[in-house]
Design an enzyme around this catalytic site. Structure first.
Site, PDB file in Angstrom:
ATOM      1  N   CYS A  80       0.832  -1.211   0.000  1.00  0.00           N
ATOM      2  CA  CYS A  80       0.000   0.000   0.000  1.00  0.00           C
ATOM      3  C   CYS A  80       0.874   1.272   0.000  1.00  0.00           C
ATOM      4  O   CYS A  80       1.529   1.541  -0.996  1.00  0.00           O
ATOM      5  CB  CYS A  80      -0.981  -0.077   1.164  1.00  0.00           C
ATOM      6  SG  CYS A  80      -2.458   0.879   0.855  1.00  0.00           S
ATOM      7  N   HIS A 173      -3.268  -5.156   1.759  1.00  0.00           N
ATOM      8  CA  HIS A 173      -2.569  -5.388   3.030  1.00  0.00           C
ATOM      9  C   HIS A 173      -2.543  -6.875   3.404  1.00  0.00           C
ATOM     10  O   HIS A 173      -3.375  -7.313   4.205  1.00  0.00           O
ATOM     11  CB  HIS A 173      -3.300  -4.646   4.156  1.00  0.00           C
ATOM     12  CG  HIS A 173      -3.116  -3.169   4.131  1.00  0.00           C
ATOM     13  ND1 HIS A 173      -2.163  -2.513   4.882  1.00  0.00           N
ATOM     14  CD2 HIS A 173      -3.777  -2.211   3.444  1.00  0.00           C
ATOM     15  CE1 HIS A 173      -2.246  -1.211   4.658  1.00  0.00           C
ATOM     16  NE2 HIS A 173      -3.217  -0.997   3.794  1.00  0.00           N
ATOM     17  N   GLU A 175      -0.741  -8.315   5.447  1.00  0.00           N
ATOM     18  CA  GLU A 175      -0.442  -8.466   6.893  1.00  0.00           C
ATOM     19  C   GLU A 175      -1.707  -8.364   7.756  1.00  0.00           C
ATOM     20  O   GLU A 175      -1.667  -8.654   8.943  1.00  0.00           O
ATOM     21  CB  GLU A 175       0.608  -7.432   7.328  1.00  0.00           C
ATOM     22  CG  GLU A 175       0.127  -6.017   7.562  1.00  0.00           C
ATOM     23  CD  GLU A 175      -0.212  -5.232   6.289  1.00  0.00           C
ATOM     24  OE1 GLU A 175      -0.153  -5.790   5.174  1.00  0.00           O
ATOM     25  OE2 GLU A 175      -0.567  -4.039   6.432  1.00  0.00           O
TER      26      GLU A 175
HETATM   27  N1  GLN Z   1      -3.733   6.440   1.090  1.00  0.00           N
HETATM   28  C1  GLN Z   1      -2.419   6.151   1.589  1.00  0.00           C
HETATM   29  C2  GLN Z   1      -1.355   6.959   0.855  1.00  0.00           C
HETATM   30  O1  GLN Z   1      -1.631   7.552  -0.124  1.00  0.00           O
HETATM   31  C3  GLN Z   1      -2.112   4.669   1.483  1.00  0.00           C
HETATM   32  C4  GLN Z   1      -3.103   3.898   2.322  1.00  0.00           C
HETATM   33  C5  GLN Z   1      -2.534   2.671   2.961  1.00  0.00           C
HETATM   34  O2  GLN Z   1      -1.325   2.466   3.038  1.00  0.00           O
HETATM   35  N2  GLN Z   1      -3.412   1.879   3.498  1.00  0.00           N
HETATM   36  O3  GLN Z   1      -0.249   6.987   1.279  1.00  0.00           O
END
Ligand code: GLN
Length: 193
Positions: A80, A173, A175
């Site tokens: 992410c 994610h 994890e």
């Molecule tokens: N929206 C976050 C970003 O732009 C990422 C979201 C996440 O890691 N769950 O950094």
């Protein structure tokens, strides 16, 4: 071989990655300072807020050391926000990133109404059983340029996981689920399998 995986602990969901590695019987260390990177065999950059992670990595002088170690072969797994930190191109981004992988990503790309959702994703490298993927204000990969390869996409074709040599990224994610196959896949990369 006894492995030690570092988990960048500047901000975000680092504790869950440490727990996933420990469930696989692998030692994991929280990394906040450059010297804590010494001796790690692989590094995970967790989800969180990429702008905050970037600021903290800058304050603690982590960018240069991580980039140098990756160029020397350190395997890296970004989930992410961690994926945003690893992409060479981030659409509309103004924060500093590591810029290591030949992918273009778009932040918060799934729109407000689907800020967070869970869906089953087919990931051929993990076997036949679909992977329960949790998306939280997730980025998506708008293009994957060679030598980066697509590992998984949603049914509409949206790319959500990719690999380039020892670099691995997911929009979601792993994890936050009990399915440890993605962490095991990263460990196989670390072991050179
Ligand atoms: N929206 C976050 C970003 O732009 C990422 C979201 C996440 O890691 N769950 O950094």
């Amino acid at each position: 071989m006894t492995l030690k995986i570092g988990v960048l602990a500047s901000q975000g969901a680092f504790a869950e990655h440490v727990a996933s590695m420990e469930k696989l019987g692998t030692a994991a260390a929280e990394i906040r300072l450059p010297q804590e990177l010494d001796g790690v065999d692989g590094l995970i950059i967790p989800g969180g807020e990429s702008t905050t992670i970037s600021l903290l990595m800058n304050s603690y002088d982590l960018f240069t050391k991580i980039k140098t170690m990756v160029k020397a072969g350190l395997p890296l797994f970004g989930t992410c926000a961690g994926m945003i930190m690893m992409a060479k191109t981030v659409i509309g981004n103004h924060s500093e990133t590591l810029g290591l992988m030949d992918i273009t990503v778009k932040r918060n790309a799934f729109g407000r109404q689907v800020d967070s959702f869970e869906t089953e994703v087919d990931i051929p490298v993990l076997g036949k059983k679909p992977f329960p993927a949790v998306f939280i204000r997730a980025p998506l990969i708008t293009s994957c340029e060679s030598p980066a390869e697509v590992l998984a996409g949603l049914k509409d074709g949206t790319i959500v996981a990719a690999r380039e040599g020892k670099l691995l990224v997911t929009s979601f994610h792993p994890e936050l689920t009990v399915d440890l196959r993605f962490h095991k896949y990263f460990l196989d990369i670390v072991k050179g399998k």
